[in-house]
Design a protein around this motif. Structure first.
Motif, PDB file in Angstrom:
ATOM      1  N   PRO A  18       0.825  -1.218   0.000  1.00  0.00           N
ATOM      2  CA  PRO A  18       0.000   0.000   0.000  1.00  0.00           C
ATOM      3  C   PRO A  18       0.855   1.261   0.000  1.00  0.00           C
ATOM      4  O   PRO A  18       0.700   2.151   0.837  1.00  0.00           O
ATOM      5  CB  PRO A  18      -0.808  -0.139   1.288  1.00  0.00           C
ATOM      6  CG  PRO A  18       0.095  -0.903   2.197  1.00  0.00           C
ATOM      7  CD  PRO A  18       0.843  -1.871   1.311  1.00  0.00           C
ATOM      8  N   ALA A  94      -8.540  -4.092   1.386  1.00  0.00           N
ATOM      9  CA  ALA A  94      -8.036  -2.825   1.907  1.00  0.00           C
ATOM     10  C   ALA A  94      -9.264  -2.019   2.290  1.00  0.00           C
ATOM     11  O   ALA A  94     -10.131  -2.511   2.988  1.00  0.00           O
ATOM     12  CB  ALA A  94      -7.189  -2.117   0.855  1.00  0.00           C
ATOM     13  N   LYS A  97      -9.111   1.610   5.858  1.00  0.00           N
ATOM     14  CA  LYS A  97      -8.366   1.041   6.984  1.00  0.00           C
ATOM     15  C   LYS A  97      -7.231   1.960   7.401  1.00  0.00           C
ATOM     16  O   LYS A  97      -6.322   2.251   6.629  1.00  0.00           O
ATOM     17  CB  LYS A  97      -7.822  -0.344   6.642  1.00  0.00           C
ATOM     18  CG  LYS A  97      -8.915  -1.382   6.447  1.00  0.00           C
ATOM     19  CD  LYS A  97      -8.346  -2.751   6.226  1.00  0.00           C
ATOM     20  CE  LYS A  97      -7.917  -3.383   7.536  1.00  0.00           C
ATOM     21  NZ  LYS A  97      -7.509  -4.798   7.355  1.00  0.00           N
ATOM     22  N   TRP A 118      -1.431   4.908   9.800  1.00  0.00           N
ATOM     23  CA  TRP A 118      -1.106   4.872   8.374  1.00  0.00           C
ATOM     24  C   TRP A 118      -2.352   4.474   7.587  1.00  0.00           C
ATOM     25  O   TRP A 118      -3.059   3.544   7.958  1.00  0.00           O
ATOM     26  CB  TRP A 118      -0.001   3.855   8.123  1.00  0.00           C
ATOM     27  CG  TRP A 118       0.685   4.031   6.800  1.00  0.00           C
ATOM     28  CD1 TRP A 118       0.305   3.528   5.592  1.00  0.00           C
ATOM     29  CD2 TRP A 118       1.890   4.772   6.562  1.00  0.00           C
ATOM     30  NE1 TRP A 118       1.178   3.898   4.615  1.00  0.00           N
ATOM     31  CE2 TRP A 118       2.170   4.663   5.171  1.00  0.00           C
ATOM     32  CE3 TRP A 118       2.757   5.507   7.362  1.00  0.00           C
ATOM     33  CZ2 TRP A 118       3.281   5.268   4.584  1.00  0.00           C
ATOM     34  CZ3 TRP A 118       3.846   6.102   6.781  1.00  0.00           C
ATOM     35  CH2 TRP A 118       4.114   5.988   5.409  1.00  0.00           C
ATOM     36  N   LEU A 120      -4.006   2.694   4.706  1.00  0.00           N
ATOM     37  CA  LEU A 120      -3.740   1.638   3.735  1.00  0.00           C
ATOM     38  C   LEU A 120      -4.356   1.929   2.374  1.00  0.00           C
ATOM     39  O   LEU A 120      -4.009   1.283   1.383  1.00  0.00           O
ATOM     40  CB  LEU A 120      -4.289   0.299   4.251  1.00  0.00           C
ATOM     41  CG  LEU A 120      -3.634  -0.286   5.497  1.00  0.00           C
ATOM     42  CD1 LEU A 120      -4.210  -1.665   5.788  1.00  0.00           C
ATOM     43  CD2 LEU A 120      -2.125  -0.377   5.342  1.00  0.00           C
ATOM     44  N   LEU A 157       3.917  -2.825   6.851  1.00  0.00           N
ATOM     45  CA  LEU A 157       2.889  -2.746   5.817  1.00  0.00           C
ATOM     46  C   LEU A 157       2.819  -4.051   5.022  1.00  0.00           C
ATOM     47  O   LEU A 157       1.734  -4.486   4.605  1.00  0.00           O
ATOM     48  CB  LEU A 157       3.162  -1.571   4.884  1.00  0.00           C
ATOM     49  CG  LEU A 157       3.017  -0.175   5.493  1.00  0.00           C
ATOM     50  CD1 LEU A 157       3.395   0.887   4.464  1.00  0.00           C
ATOM     51  CD2 LEU A 157       1.601   0.066   6.008  1.00  0.00           C
ATOM     52  N   ALA A 161      -0.390  -6.410   4.593  1.00  0.00           N
ATOM     53  CA  ALA A 161      -0.880  -6.816   3.273  1.00  0.00           C
ATOM     54  C   ALA A 161      -1.074  -8.331   3.214  1.00  0.00           C
ATOM     55  O   ALA A 161      -2.064  -8.816   2.645  1.00  0.00           O
ATOM     56  CB  ALA A 161       0.099  -6.358   2.197  1.00  0.00           C
ATOM     57  N   ASN A 164      -4.157  -9.214   4.966  1.00  0.00           N
ATOM     58  CA  ASN A 164      -5.331  -8.875   4.168  1.00  0.00           C
ATOM     59  C   ASN A 164      -5.603  -9.918   3.087  1.00  0.00           C
ATOM     60  O   ASN A 164      -6.751 -10.137   2.704  1.00  0.00           O
ATOM     61  CB  ASN A 164      -5.157  -7.495   3.537  1.00  0.00           C
ATOM     62  CG  ASN A 164      -5.288  -6.381   4.560  1.00  0.00           C
ATOM     63  OD1 ASN A 164      -5.828  -6.579   5.641  1.00  0.00           O
ATOM     64  ND2 ASN A 164      -4.781  -5.206   4.220  1.00  0.00           N
TER      65      ASN A 164
END
Length: 240
Positions: A18, A94, A97, A118, A120, A157, A161, A164
């Motif tokens: 992201p 995503a 978020k 942060w 996303l 991150l 990911a 996710n």
């Protein structure tokens, strides 16, 4: 900067970091004949594999490492790139978020601890630019601190990911029925991200409450030579 129009909590996207640049965080910790090489950097997953070999040879030459490091550096980088590529093309969730990122980084004599939120959904975000701005605002002079902060952000991150992707997979399974869901264990890399995400749901506000100001305030410590030696000795023992 607006997120992609298709992004929503229920609409899957294809796996990617992201961030503006889709870079892979790579960690190396290799020991050969009593020599140890540790490093952390990002890599473009679309670079030719021959670039990995050239990097390994150049690193061994520049750092005067034993030739035996070359195949191990190549194997470690290629393995981590293969892990990243294995997620490409898979759905991930995503959308709306906001996740917490935690920093606890030591570079040379500087220790920085911080946490922030942060987005996303911002696929134009730039961890390197964020790190440079943070170092400037905090008056950090060591040029190696910024890249270490950016790497720590990218690493988290990446974990998120992966989590996710797991969530999207589990959602598909749930639509087909719960049977067989136990055959997909949680991602180990996504575990840390999942713990972080429990602190805030995807509707969390990015506005910090007054009572949270001290909690989010960055902390910087400058270590003495003795403290650095003690930490590095402890890390050396734990790495054996």
């Amino acid at each position: 900067m607006k997120p992609p129009a298709s992004a929503s909590w229920k609409a899957p996207l294809k796996f990617r970091m992201p961030t503006a640049e889709n870079l892979v965080p790579i960690r190396l910790d290799i020991e050969v004949d009593g020599q140890r090489y540790k490093d952390a950097f990002t890599w473009n997953p679309y670079d030719l594999d021959s670039e990995v070999v050239m990097f390994a040879k150049r690193t061994v030459k520049d750092l005067k490492l034993a030739p035996g490091f070359i195949p191990q550096i190549v194997q470690s980088i290629q393995s981590q790139l293969a892990d990243f590529r294995s997620y490409e093309g898979q759905d991930m969730y995503a959308g709306d978020k906001i996740v917490p990122i935690k920093l606890d980084v030591r570079v040379n004599h500087t220790v920085i601890k911080d946490q922030f939120l942060w987005d996303l959904n911002n696929f134009e975000s730039d961890p390197e630019e964020f790190a440079r701005t943070l170092c400037k605002d905090l008056g950090i002079q060591d040029p190696e601190v910024g890249p270490a902060i950016a790497f720590a952000i990218r690493e988290q991150l990446y974990e998120i990911a992966i989590q996710n992707v797991t969530s999207a997979r589990e959602n598909r399974i749930s639509k087909k029925g719960r049977r067989g869901a136990e055959h997909f264990p949680p991602s180990k890399a996504g575990g840390t991200a999942l713990d972080l995400m429990k602190l805030f749901n995807f509707r969390s506000s990015v506005v910090r409450k007054r009572k949270e100001w001290d909690y989010y305030k960055p902390s910087i410590d400058v270590l003495s030579n003795e403290e650095v030696d003690a930490i590095e000795a402890k890390e050396e023992r734990s790495g054996r």
